[in-house]
Write a protein that holds these residues in place. Structure first.
Motif, short mmCIF file in Angstrom:
data_model
loop_
_atom_site.label_atom_id
_atom_site.label_comp_id
_atom_site.label_asym_id
_atom_site.label_seq_id
_atom_site.Cartn_x
_atom_site.Cartn_y
_atom_site.Cartn_z
N MET A 136 0.86 -1.18 0.00
CA MET A 136 0.00 0.00 0.00
C MET A 136 0.91 1.24 0.00
N ASP A 137 0.68 2.14 -0.95
CA ASP A 137 1.50 3.35 -0.99
C ASP A 137 0.89 4.44 -0.10
N ARG A 138 1.56 5.56 -0.02
CA ARG A 138 1.12 6.62 0.91
C ARG A 138 -0.23 7.22 0.51
N LEU B 165 -5.96 7.63 2.00
CA LEU B 165 -7.38 7.41 1.74
C LEU B 165 -8.02 6.57 2.84
N LEU B 166 -7.31 5.54 3.28
CA LEU B 166 -7.83 4.67 4.34
C LEU B 166 -7.98 5.43 5.65
N ILE B 167 -7.00 6.25 6.01
CA ILE B 167 -7.08 7.06 7.22
C ILE B 167 -8.25 8.02 7.16
N ALA B 168 -8.43 8.67 6.02
CA ALA B 168 -9.54 9.61 5.85
C ALA B 168 -10.89 8.90 5.98
N ALA C 206 -16.71 7.52 2.00
CA ALA C 206 -15.74 6.72 2.77
C ALA C 206 -15.54 5.36 2.10
N CYS C 207 -16.62 4.76 1.61
CA CYS C 207 -16.51 3.47 0.91
C CYS C 207 -15.68 3.61 -0.37
N PHE C 208 -15.89 4.70 -1.10
CA PHE C 208 -15.11 4.94 -2.31
C PHE C 208 -13.63 5.13 -1.99
N TRP C 209 -13.35 5.81 -0.89
CA TRP C 209 -11.96 6.01 -0.49
C TRP C 209 -11.30 4.69 -0.10
N VAL C 210 -12.06 3.82 0.57
CA VAL C 210 -11.53 2.48 0.89
C VAL C 210 -11.27 1.72 -0.42
N ALA C 211 -12.20 1.81 -1.35
CA ALA C 211 -11.98 1.16 -2.65
C ALA C 211 -10.72 1.71 -3.32
N GLY C 212 -10.52 3.04 -3.25
CA GLY C 212 -9.31 3.64 -3.81
C GLY C 212 -8.05 3.19 -3.09
N ALA D 232 -8.82 8.72 -8.69
CA ALA D 232 -10.20 9.23 -8.65
C ALA D 232 -10.67 9.41 -7.20
N ALA D 233 -10.31 8.47 -6.35
CA ALA D 233 -10.69 8.57 -4.93
C ALA D 233 -10.01 9.77 -4.28
#
Length: 128
Positions: free
Chosen positions: A1-3, A8-11, A58-64, A73-74
């Motif tokens: 997982m890159d930064r 995105l996961l933290i957000a 939040a779901c889209f950011w997890v997908a990203g 895109a996320a």
């Protein structure tokens, strides 16, 4: 997982409790947090819709975070979301005055997350 994906996961994780505080039981949580009185079906409906929007993003950011082809895109959606919220809050500060301290903290977090998102997008290698 890159930064970018970690960000995105933290957000996403940080947004979930805020979303739930707005929509699970708005008459209780918003009264407790901000002294807001949400007593009508329409008021509850609006805050639950806001919760749905927050959770969907939040779901889209997890997908990203999990799918590299969605990361850019996320990140863009995160930047638009955070800076859009911050712009609305700044407008409210100018027109309405100072809100509850927690809402000022949200503003600072939205500005910070939006700025970091922009920096992460700018740091990406250019694609032709």
């Amino acid at each position: 997982m890159d930064r970018r994906q970690a960000f995105l996961l933290i957000a996403a994780i940080g947004l979930v409790p805020i979303a739930l505080s707005y929509g699970v039981a708005p008459s209780k949580s918003l009264g407790y947090l901000f002294g807001l009185s949400v007593t009508t079906v329409d008021g509850t409906h609006i805050f639950r819709a806001v919760m749905g929007l927050y959770l969907a993003l939040a779901c889209f950011w997890v997908a990203g975070a999990l799918k590299p082809h969605l990361t850019r895109a996320a990140l863009w959606s995160l930047v638009v979301f955070m800076l859009g919220l911050a712009a609305g809050r700044v407008l409210s500060l100018m027109l309405d005055g100072w809100p509850h301290l927690l809402l000022v903290v949200y503003l600072l977090l939205e500005l910070a997350f939006g700025a970091v998102g922009v920096m992460l997008l700018r740091a990406e290698p250019r694609q032709s």
